[in-house]
Design a protein around this motif. Structure first.
Motif, short mmCIF file in Angstrom:
data_model
loop_
_atom_site.label_atom_id
_atom_site.label_comp_id
_atom_site.label_asym_id
_atom_site.label_seq_id
_atom_site.Cartn_x
_atom_site.Cartn_y
_atom_site.Cartn_z
N SER A 12 1.35 -1.29 -0.08
CA SER A 12 0.52 -0.18 0.32
C SER A 12 0.56 1.41 -0.14
N VAL A 13 2.28 0.81 0.26
CA VAL A 13 2.39 2.44 0.51
C VAL A 13 3.61 3.11 -0.57
N LEU A 14 3.93 1.17 -0.70
CA LEU A 14 4.64 1.50 -2.60
C LEU A 14 3.97 1.99 -3.70
N LEU A 15 2.36 1.27 -3.16
CA LEU A 15 1.44 1.84 -4.07
C LEU A 15 1.11 3.44 -4.04
N ALA A 16 1.37 4.27 -2.81
CA ALA A 16 1.41 5.46 -3.10
C ALA A 16 2.60 6.39 -3.50
N GLY A 17 3.87 5.17 -3.28
CA GLY A 17 4.79 6.75 -3.91
C GLY A 17 4.43 6.36 -5.07
N SER A 18 4.04 5.04 -6.01
CA SER A 18 4.05 4.95 -7.64
C SER A 18 3.57 3.69 -8.07
N VAL A 19 2.61 3.79 -8.55
CA VAL A 19 2.17 2.50 -9.22
C VAL A 19 2.78 1.92 -10.30
N THR A 22 5.64 0.09 -8.52
CA THR A 22 5.12 -1.02 -7.93
C THR A 22 5.21 -2.30 -8.61
N MET A 23 4.21 -2.19 -9.46
CA MET A 23 4.29 -2.82 -10.76
C MET A 23 5.44 -3.94 -11.33
N CYS A 24 6.39 -2.75 -11.66
CA CYS A 24 7.88 -3.42 -12.16
C CYS A 24 8.58 -3.72 -10.82
N TRP A 25 8.23 -3.10 -9.79
CA TRP A 25 9.13 -4.51 -8.53
C TRP A 25 8.26 -6.14 -8.30
N GLY A 106 8.78 3.60 -0.86
CA GLY A 106 7.26 4.48 -1.08
C GLY A 106 7.06 5.68 -0.65
N PHE A 107 7.39 5.75 0.89
CA PHE A 107 7.36 7.30 1.64
C PHE A 107 8.60 7.66 1.05
N TYR A 108 10.02 7.63 0.52
CA TYR A 108 10.79 8.67 -0.39
C TYR A 108 9.64 8.98 -1.70
N LEU A 109 9.38 8.50 -2.09
CA LEU A 109 8.58 8.76 -3.56
C LEU A 109 7.63 9.83 -3.08
N ASP A 110 6.70 9.46 -2.52
CA ASP A 110 5.73 9.93 -1.56
C ASP A 110 6.04 11.32 -0.81
N SER A 111 7.06 11.81 -0.82
CA SER A 111 7.32 12.91 0.23
C SER A 111 8.40 14.12 -0.89
N GLN A 112 8.00 13.61 -2.38
CA GLN A 112 8.64 14.44 -3.07
C GLN A 112 8.04 15.06 -3.68
N LEU A 117 -0.06 11.93 -0.02
CA LEU A 117 -0.61 11.09 -0.18
C LEU A 117 -0.81 10.41 0.62
N ILE A 118 0.04 9.97 1.87
CA ILE A 118 0.71 9.10 3.53
C ILE A 118 0.36 9.88 4.45
N THR A 119 -0.96 10.25 5.06
CA THR A 119 -0.88 10.48 6.20
C THR A 119 -0.30 10.05 7.42
#
Length: 315
Positions: A12-19, A22-25, A106-112, A117-119
């Motif tokens: 869920s966290v990685l999806l929030a960072g980049s869909v 996540t698929m490639c992962w 996921g947290f790193y990408l979302d912070s950019q 999106l992550i609260t």
């Protein structure tokens, strides 16, 4: 439950960072696991059940193996022919570290983003992930303490299905078809042909015992039309006993396997072709002159090592 919850949280966290990431992962993980299973363990990615060993069914089943290994490692997957003990335990350990990596990325990408999106905080999420992982690890530890000691090695032992089949071929004397080594060997042929013993072993066994089975069918109830039909349709023609091939090309197919007298009966794996070729070679001569022995012997890959097999009937 702990493993599954941890994987859901990390995904869920990685999806929030980049869909896309996540698929490639997941795709890379799946391909790597399939490559390890194919080239380092089984030698093929085909599923072990006849009818499901085609390219598409095998690919779908291996995808389910991957999902089970990284998300909810069911102990059943440790059996030879599925993931095997060593790949199963490796995937289990990998998941612990992989979940932390997925959540951190996921947290790193979302912070950019300008508006993340992550609260939840990263610290809280990582602590929660650790708790869920610990719950899963404790559950697995409990399982290992309760399981029979003789079966614990199955969670980490390297045991390819081909090697397992050969080991049972040489040692097992009881199976679902009855008692005795011949019944056990016939039972092993339920696996896909990709996991059968080498052709020279099959040919030697059939050549040595066929006449005895024919003369004493009451002692070998498994030696019936169903077994003969399976041989006619699926077994390589070069391993079949000469007397059985003579019956096939002499028009006795229907009486043997309950099918059509046409040579196409065995067309699935080449027996029908062999019958047709043998008929052409006969040229009006008797069956013994039909050139049936001109087929070259085929040999399969052998596996080395000594294994203490697990009874497949307990699966």
């Amino acid at each position: 439950a702990g493993f599954l919850m941890a994987k859901i949280a990390a995904t869920s966290v990685l999806l929030a960072g980049s869909v896309e990431l996540t698929m490639c992962w997941f795709a890379v993980e799946c391909v790597v696991m399939l490559a390890i299973k194919t080239y380092a363990i089984e030698g093929t990615f085909r599923f072990n059940a006849p009818g499901l060993d085609g390219l598409v069914p095998s690919a779908m089943i291996n995808l389910m193996y991957y999902l089970g290994a990284v998300a909810c490692p069911i102990p059943y997957l440790r059996f030879p022919g599925y993931l095997g003990g060593r790949l199963y335990s490796s995937a289990l350990v990998y998941s612990f570290f992989n979940n932390v990596a997925m959540m951190s990325v996921g947290f790193y990408l979302d912070s950019q983003r300008a508006s993340p999106l992550i609260t939840l905080s990263m610290e809280f999420s990582l602590y929660s992930l650790g708790f869920m992982s610990l719950t899963g690890a404790l559950g697995f530890t409990l399982l290992m303490t309760l399981i029979n000691k003789t079966h614990r090695r199955t969670f980490y032992e390297h045991l390819p299905l081909r090697a397992y089949v050969i080991e049972m071929w040489n040692t097992r004397t009881e199976a679902g078809l009855g008692e005795g080594m011949d019944a056990s060997r016939a039972h092993l042929l339920k696996f896909s042909r990709y996991y059968h013993p080498p052709n020279d072993m099959l040919k030697e066994w059939l050549a040595e015992e066929w006449d005895h089975w024919q003369e004493n069918p009451h002692h070998h109830p498994w030696f019936n039309n169903k077994f003969k039909g399976w041989l006619a349709k699926r077994a390589p023609p070069e391993i079949l006993p000469r007397s059985f091939l003579v019956d096939l090309v002499s028009g006795n197919v229907k009486s043997i396997i309950g099918g059509s007298n046409d040579a196409g009966t065995g067309a699935e794996t080449g027996t029908g072709t062999a019958m047709a070729e043998a008929k052409e070679k006969k040229g009006g001569k008797g069956p013994s002159q039909g050139g049936l022995e001109s087929e070259a012997n085929a040999s399969g890959a052998t596996s080395k090592g000594s294994y203490r097999p697990i009874d497949p009937d307990t699966r």
